[in-house]
Design a protein around this motif. Structure first.
Motif, PDB file in Angstrom:
ATOM      1  N   GLU A 273      18.058 -20.724  66.750  1.00 26.93           N
ATOM      2  CA  GLU A 273      17.996 -21.689  65.663  1.00 26.93           C
ATOM      3  C   GLU A 273      18.109 -20.974  64.339  1.00 26.93           C
ATOM      4  O   GLU A 273      18.336 -19.784  64.267  1.00 26.93           O
ATOM      5  N   PHE A 274      17.890 -21.707  63.289  1.00 23.44           N
ATOM      6  CA  PHE A 274      17.997 -21.169  61.941  1.00 23.44           C
ATOM      7  C   PHE A 274      16.897 -20.157  61.674  1.00 23.44           C
ATOM      8  O   PHE A 274      15.755 -20.364  62.033  1.00 23.44           O
ATOM      9  N   GLU A 275      17.269 -19.080  61.046  1.00 23.08           N
ATOM     10  CA  GLU A 275      16.291 -18.108  60.575  1.00 23.08           C
ATOM     11  C   GLU A 275      16.150 -18.321  59.072  1.00 23.08           C
ATOM     12  O   GLU A 275      17.110 -18.697  58.409  1.00 23.08           O
ATOM     13  N   VAL A 276      14.978 -18.069  58.538  1.00 26.90           N
ATOM     14  CA  VAL A 276      14.789 -18.109  57.097  1.00 26.90           C
ATOM     15  C   VAL A 276      14.538 -16.680  56.645  1.00 26.90           C
ATOM     16  O   VAL A 276      13.581 -16.043  57.078  1.00 26.90           O
ATOM     17  N   LEU A 277      15.447 -16.176  55.828  1.00 20.07           N
ATOM     18  CA  LEU A 277      15.354 -14.815  55.331  1.00 20.07           C
ATOM     19  C   LEU A 277      14.952 -14.849  53.859  1.00 20.07           C
ATOM     20  O   LEU A 277      15.305 -15.774  53.139  1.00 20.07           O
ATOM     21  N   THR A 278      14.233 -13.846  53.424  1.00 20.84           N
ATOM     22  CA  THR A 278      13.859 -13.747  52.014  1.00 20.84           C
ATOM     23  C   THR A 278      14.651 -12.603  51.403  1.00 20.84           C
ATOM     24  O   THR A 278      14.654 -11.489  51.926  1.00 20.84           O
ATOM     25  N   SER A 279      15.336 -12.904  50.311  1.00 26.96           N
ATOM     26  CA  SER A 279      16.093 -11.860  49.618  1.00 26.96           C
ATOM     27  C   SER A 279      15.550 -11.707  48.203  1.00 26.96           C
ATOM     28  O   SER A 279      14.988 -12.629  47.642  1.00 26.96           O
ATOM     29  N   ILE A 280      15.741 -10.522  47.649  1.00 26.80           N
ATOM     30  CA  ILE A 280      15.252 -10.219  46.309  1.00 26.80           C
ATOM     31  C   ILE A 280      16.431 -10.227  45.345  1.00 26.80           C
ATOM     32  O   ILE A 280      17.484  -9.654  45.629  1.00 26.80           O
ATOM     33  N   HIS A 281      16.245 -10.894  44.218  1.00 29.01           N
ATOM     34  CA  HIS A 281      17.280 -10.991  43.197  1.00 29.01           C
ATOM     35  C   HIS A 281      16.722 -10.537  41.854  1.00 29.01           C
ATOM     36  O   HIS A 281      15.514 -10.567  41.625  1.00 29.01           O
ATOM     37  N   VAL A 282      17.626 -10.156  40.960  1.00 32.43           N
ATOM     38  CA  VAL A 282      17.249  -9.737  39.607  1.00 32.43           C
ATOM     39  C   VAL A 282      17.433 -10.926  38.671  1.00 32.43           C
ATOM     40  O   VAL A 282      18.462 -11.602  38.713  1.00 32.43           O
ATOM     41  N   ALA A 283      16.441 -11.166  37.816  1.00 33.63           N
ATOM     42  CA  ALA A 283      16.536 -12.253  36.839  1.00 33.63           C
ATOM     43  C   ALA A 283      17.576 -11.888  35.777  1.00 33.63           C
ATOM     44  O   ALA A 283      17.644 -10.746  35.326  1.00 33.63           O
ATOM     45  N   ILE A 284      18.389 -12.858  35.382  1.00 34.93           N
ATOM     46  CA  ILE A 284      19.445 -12.653  34.389  1.00 34.93           C
ATOM     47  C   ILE A 284      19.097 -13.448  33.130  1.00 34.93           C
ATOM     48  O   ILE A 284      18.712 -14.607  33.205  1.00 34.93           O
ATOM     49  N   SER A 285      19.271 -12.837  31.984  1.00 32.12           N
ATOM     50  CA  SER A 285      19.061 -13.516  30.706  1.00 32.12           C
ATOM     51  C   SER A 285      20.229 -14.458  30.462  1.00 32.12           C
ATOM     52  O   SER A 285      21.396 -14.032  30.478  1.00 32.12           O
ATOM     53  N   ARG A 286      19.952 -15.717  30.204  1.00 31.25           N
ATOM     54  CA  ARG A 286      21.019 -16.686  29.943  1.00 31.25           C
ATOM     55  C   ARG A 286      21.632 -16.472  28.562  1.00 31.25           C
ATOM     56  O   ARG A 286      22.754 -16.887  28.312  1.00 31.25           O
ATOM     57  N   ILE A 287      20.894 -15.854  27.687  1.00 33.49           N
ATOM     58  CA  ILE A 287      21.385 -15.626  26.326  1.00 33.49           C
ATOM     59  C   ILE A 287      22.348 -14.445  26.287  1.00 33.49           C
ATOM     60  O   ILE A 287      23.455 -14.544  25.760  1.00 33.49           O
ATOM     61  N   THR A 288      21.935 -13.310  26.862  1.00 31.95           N
ATOM     62  CA  THR A 288      22.762 -12.097  26.792  1.00 31.95           C
ATOM     63  C   THR A 288      23.650 -11.901  28.020  1.00 31.95           C
ATOM     64  O   THR A 288      24.609 -11.144  27.973  1.00 31.95           O
ATOM     65  N   GLY A 289      23.324 -12.556  29.115  1.00 32.36           N
ATOM     66  CA  GLY A 289      24.102 -12.396  30.347  1.00 32.36           C
ATOM     67  C   GLY A 289      23.826 -11.083  31.054  1.00 32.36           C
ATOM     68  O   GLY A 289      24.571 -10.684  31.935  1.00 32.36           O
ATOM     69  N   THR A 290      22.745 -10.419  30.673  1.00 31.52           N
ATOM     70  CA  THR A 290      22.401  -9.145  31.310  1.00 31.52           C
ATOM     71  C   THR A 290      21.105  -9.291  32.102  1.00 31.52           C
ATOM     72  O   THR A 290      20.361 -10.255  31.931  1.00 31.52           O
ATOM     73  N   ALA A 291      20.854  -8.305  32.939  1.00 34.92           N
ATOM     74  CA  ALA A 291      19.665  -8.341  33.795  1.00 34.92           C
ATOM     75  C   ALA A 291      18.421  -7.993  32.987  1.00 34.92           C
ATOM     76  O   ALA A 291      18.449  -7.123  32.113  1.00 34.92           O
ATOM     77  N   TYR A 292      17.324  -8.714  33.283  1.00 32.78           N
ATOM     78  CA  TYR A 292      16.024  -8.356  32.715  1.00 32.78           C
ATOM     79  C   TYR A 292      15.513  -7.137  33.467  1.00 32.78           C
ATOM     80  O   TYR A 292      15.569  -7.102  34.696  1.00 32.78           O
ATOM     81  N   GLU A 293      15.012  -6.180  32.768  1.00 30.41           N
ATOM     82  CA  GLU A 293      14.505  -4.980  33.426  1.00 30.41           C
ATOM     83  C   GLU A 293      13.174  -5.279  34.098  1.00 30.41           C
ATOM     84  O   GLU A 293      12.250  -5.806  33.477  1.00 30.41           O
ATOM     85  N   GLY A 294      13.085  -5.000  35.390  1.00 27.88           N
ATOM     86  CA  GLY A 294      11.837  -5.157  36.121  1.00 27.88           C
ATOM     87  C   GLY A 294      11.481  -6.585  36.506  1.00 27.88           C
ATOM     88  O   GLY A 294      10.416  -6.832  37.047  1.00 27.88           O
ATOM     89  N   LYS A 295      12.360  -7.551  36.242  1.00 27.07           N
ATOM     90  CA  LYS A 295      12.072  -8.948  36.597  1.00 27.07           C
ATOM     91  C   LYS A 295      12.832  -9.305  37.872  1.00 27.07           C
ATOM     92  O   LYS A 295      14.040  -9.507  37.851  1.00 27.07           O
ATOM     93  N   LEU A 296      12.100  -9.378  38.954  1.00 32.99           N
ATOM     94  CA  LEU A 296      12.673  -9.717  40.254  1.00 32.99           C
ATOM     95  C   LEU A 296      12.088 -11.032  40.731  1.00 32.99           C
ATOM     96  O   LEU A 296      10.974 -11.395  40.367  1.00 32.99           O
ATOM     97  N   TYR A 297      12.833 -11.740  41.558  1.00 31.74           N
ATOM     98  CA  TYR A 297      12.298 -12.938  42.199  1.00 31.74           C
ATOM     99  C   TYR A 297      12.805 -12.997  43.635  1.00 31.74           C
ATOM    100  O   TYR A 297      13.822 -12.417  43.981  1.00 31.74           O
ATOM    101  N   HIS A 298      12.050 -13.707  44.460  1.00 33.69           N
ATOM    102  CA  HIS A 298      12.377 -13.844  45.883  1.00 33.69           C
ATOM    103  C   HIS A 298      13.026 -15.206  46.102  1.00 33.69           C
ATOM    104  O   HIS A 298      12.631 -16.201  45.506  1.00 33.69           O
ATOM    105  N   LEU A 299      13.996 -15.243  46.984  1.00 36.26           N
ATOM    106  CA  LEU A 299      14.704 -16.473  47.296  1.00 36.26           C
ATOM    107  C   LEU A 299      14.776 -16.621  48.812  1.00 36.26           C
ATOM    108  O   LEU A 299      15.189 -15.690  49.504  1.00 36.26           O
ATOM    109  N   LYS A 300      14.355 -17.769  49.307  1.00 36.34           N
ATOM    110  CA  LYS A 300      14.431 -18.022  50.749  1.00 36.34           C
ATOM    111  C   LYS A 300      15.817 -18.574  51.062  1.00 36.34           C
ATOM    112  O   LYS A 300      16.280 -19.515  50.437  1.00 36.34           O
ATOM    113  N   GLU A 301      16.475 -17.947  52.048  1.00 38.72           N
ATOM    114  CA  GLU A 301      17.821 -18.342  52.431  1.00 38.72           C
ATOM    115  C   GLU A 301      17.877 -18.641  53.923  1.00 38.72           C
ATOM    116  O   GLU A 301      17.198 -18.002  54.711  1.00 38.72           O
TER     117      GLU A 301
END
Length: 183
Positions: A134-162
């Motif tokens: 059946e379906f597995e639910v995996l957790t992946s880590i992503h880097v937060a992106i600034s919507r203003i500058t379009g660059t990655a925030y340093e040290g800001k990570l979030y988890h996403l269930k896929e």
């Protein structure tokens, strides 16, 4: 007016966030139809009764476990072990296609069909303890992106269930008259 059937076999290499449900697939179908044929043809198609229908993404070789208005396993268990197994079966999401097909051939009534499914599942549960495909639910880590500058925030990570499923299938029923004519 006849209907055609399609069985789409899918093989995934990466996980996906949005579950592939029937309404999502229908929406994507409409966008592609609009892109290919134009808004007028899409409106014409949607004005027809039941032009196309999609199933949710299912694991390969499985069908959704039937949902009934009443408890599907209203048969009394023979032992406390059977009772524990029946509790597990209530949480099942999918059935093997072979079980459904065999039980449909054997049963002459709905009650016999349910009884056949119950017996097959009890037997399967006692014999095999292996995990369903059946379906597995995996957790992946992503880097937060600034919507203003379009660059990655340093040290800001979030988890996403896929969601992840290696092989799946989608069933499509379509009105042959509407979807095969040349315009």
């Amino acid at each position: 007016m006849g209907y055609g059937k399609l069985r789409l076999l899918l093989e995934f290499e990466t996980p996906y966030v949005t579950p592939l449900l029937a309404d999502t697939l229908f929406g994507e179908f409409c966008w592609v139809y609009h892109w290919l044929k134009g808004e007028g043809k899409l409106r014409e198609l949607l004005s027809e009764e039941k032009p196309v229908g999609f199933s949710d993404l299912l694991p390969k070789g499985k069908l959704p476990f039937p949902k009934f208005p009443h408890e599907p396993f209203y048969f009394s268990p023979q032992s406390s072990k059977d009772y524990e197994i029946l509790k597990k079966l209530k949480k099942k999401r999918f059935l093997k296609k072979e079980v459904v097909v065999e039980c449909m051939k054997e049963a002459s009534s709905f009650k016999e069909f349910l009884s056949c499914i119950k017996e097959r599942l009890l037997k399967e549960e006692k014999e095999e303890k292996k995990k369903e495909d059946e379906f597995e639910v995996l957790t992946s880590i992503h880097v937060a992106i600034s919507r203003i500058t379009g660059t990655a925030y340093e040290g800001k990570l979030y988890h996403l269930k896929e969601n992840f499923l290696r092989e799946g299938e989608i069933y499509v029923v379509y009105n042959r008259e509407l979807l095969t004519r040349e315009d």
